[in-house]
Design an enzyme around this catalytic site. Structure first.
Site, short mmCIF file in Angstrom:
data_model
loop_
_atom_site.label_atom_id
_atom_site.label_comp_id
_atom_site.label_asym_id
_atom_site.label_seq_id
_atom_site.Cartn_x
_atom_site.Cartn_y
_atom_site.Cartn_z
N ASP A 87 98.66 -71.22 61.10
CA ASP A 87 99.67 -70.66 62.01
C ASP A 87 100.63 -69.79 61.23
OD1 ASP A 87 98.92 -71.62 64.54
OD2 ASP A 87 99.74 -73.60 64.07
N ASP A 93 95.14 -74.73 71.70
CA ASP A 93 96.03 -74.96 70.57
C ASP A 93 97.37 -75.48 71.10
OD1 ASP A 93 97.34 -74.88 68.11
OD2 ASP A 93 97.35 -72.68 67.97
#
Ligand code: ZN
Length: 194
Positions: free
Chosen positions: A15, A154
Site C-alpha cells: 500500500d 482490499d
C-alpha cells in the site's frame, strides 16, 4: 515477508500512500525495491497517490508485477494513458475505486486492465472494518467480465468476511491486519482460500 512465503500467500500487496490522495504517508519505491530483493512472490503495488503517471515507471523499475491505480487520482484521459503506460512496460495494470465511487465508473476501462479492485474500507488507514455493502460492486464486476478476470477485495478481509467476498465473485483477497495477527498464518491463508 518471511511469514508470507511459508504461509503460501500468492502476492505481496504493498500500500503506497502519498499524504495527498489519502491522509497518510506510507512507503515508496525504495521499499518496493527492498521487498523485491527478498522474495520471488509477485508484488502487487496499490498506489493511493495523486497523478500516478508521474511514478509508475519508477515503481515498475523497482520490481512491481502489478500496479493498481485509483480511478479518482487523475482525469479520465490520464487514467487511460496511465493504464496503457503500465502495460507498455510489461506490467499488469489494475484499477480501483474508493467506497463512494459507483462501480459503473469502471466500465470504460475494463478492456484495459488485468484486475479490478473493490475497496471495502476508505483508503488511507489499516485496521478498519469491512464494508459488506460494497459486495454489489463485486457482483457487478463479475457479471461484466470473463470468469477468470481478477477481482480483488482490499480492506477488513478476515476469516469471517472472506467467504462473503468470494460468494460475490472476488478471486483475489488482500489481508493485512488479520494475516499478521493470525497465530497460524498458513492455516489462515488456507481458510481464506477454502
Ligand atoms: Zn491496498
Amino acid at each position: 515477508i518471511r511469514a508470507m512465503v511459508p504461509a503460501k500467500a500468492d502476492y505481496v500487496h504493498v500500500d503506497v500512500m502519498d499524504g495527498i490522495f489519502v491522509p497518510n504517508i506510507t512507503s515508496g519505491q525504495p521499499v518496493v525495491a527492498s521487498v523485491h530483493k527478498v522474495t520471488e512472490l509477485p508484488l502487487d503495488v496499490h498506489l493511493m497517490i495523486d497523478t500516478p503517471i508521474k511514478y509508475v515507471d519508477q515503481f515498475i523499475a523497482s520490481g512491481a508485477d502489478m500496479v493498481v491505480i485509483h480511478l479518482e487520482s487523475d482525469t479520465p484521459e490520464m487514467i487511460h494513458k496511465t493504464l496503457a503506460r503500465i502495460r507498455e512496460l510489461g506490467c499488469k495494470a489494475g484499477l480501483t475505486i474508493k467506497p463512494g465511487t459507483p462501480v459503473e465508473a469502471m466500465a470504460p476501462y475494463l478492456g484495459e486492465i488485468d484486475m479490478a479492485l473493490i475497496m471495502t474500507v476508505e483508503p488511507g488507514f489499516g485496521g478498519q472494518s469491512f464494508m459488506a455493502d460494497m459486495m454489489p460492486k463485486v457482483q457487478w464486476l463479475r457479471e461484466h467480465t470473463s470468469p477468470d478476470f481478477l477481482i480483488q477485495v482490499d480492506g477488513g478481509v478476515d476469516a469471517k468476511t472472506a467467504p462473503v467476498c468470494k460468494a460475490a465473485g472476488a478471486n483475489v483477497l488482500v489481508s493485512g491486519s488479520a494475516f499478521f495477527k493470525a497465530a497460524d498464518k498458513a492455516a489462515f491463508v488456507q481458510t481464506l482460500m477454502a
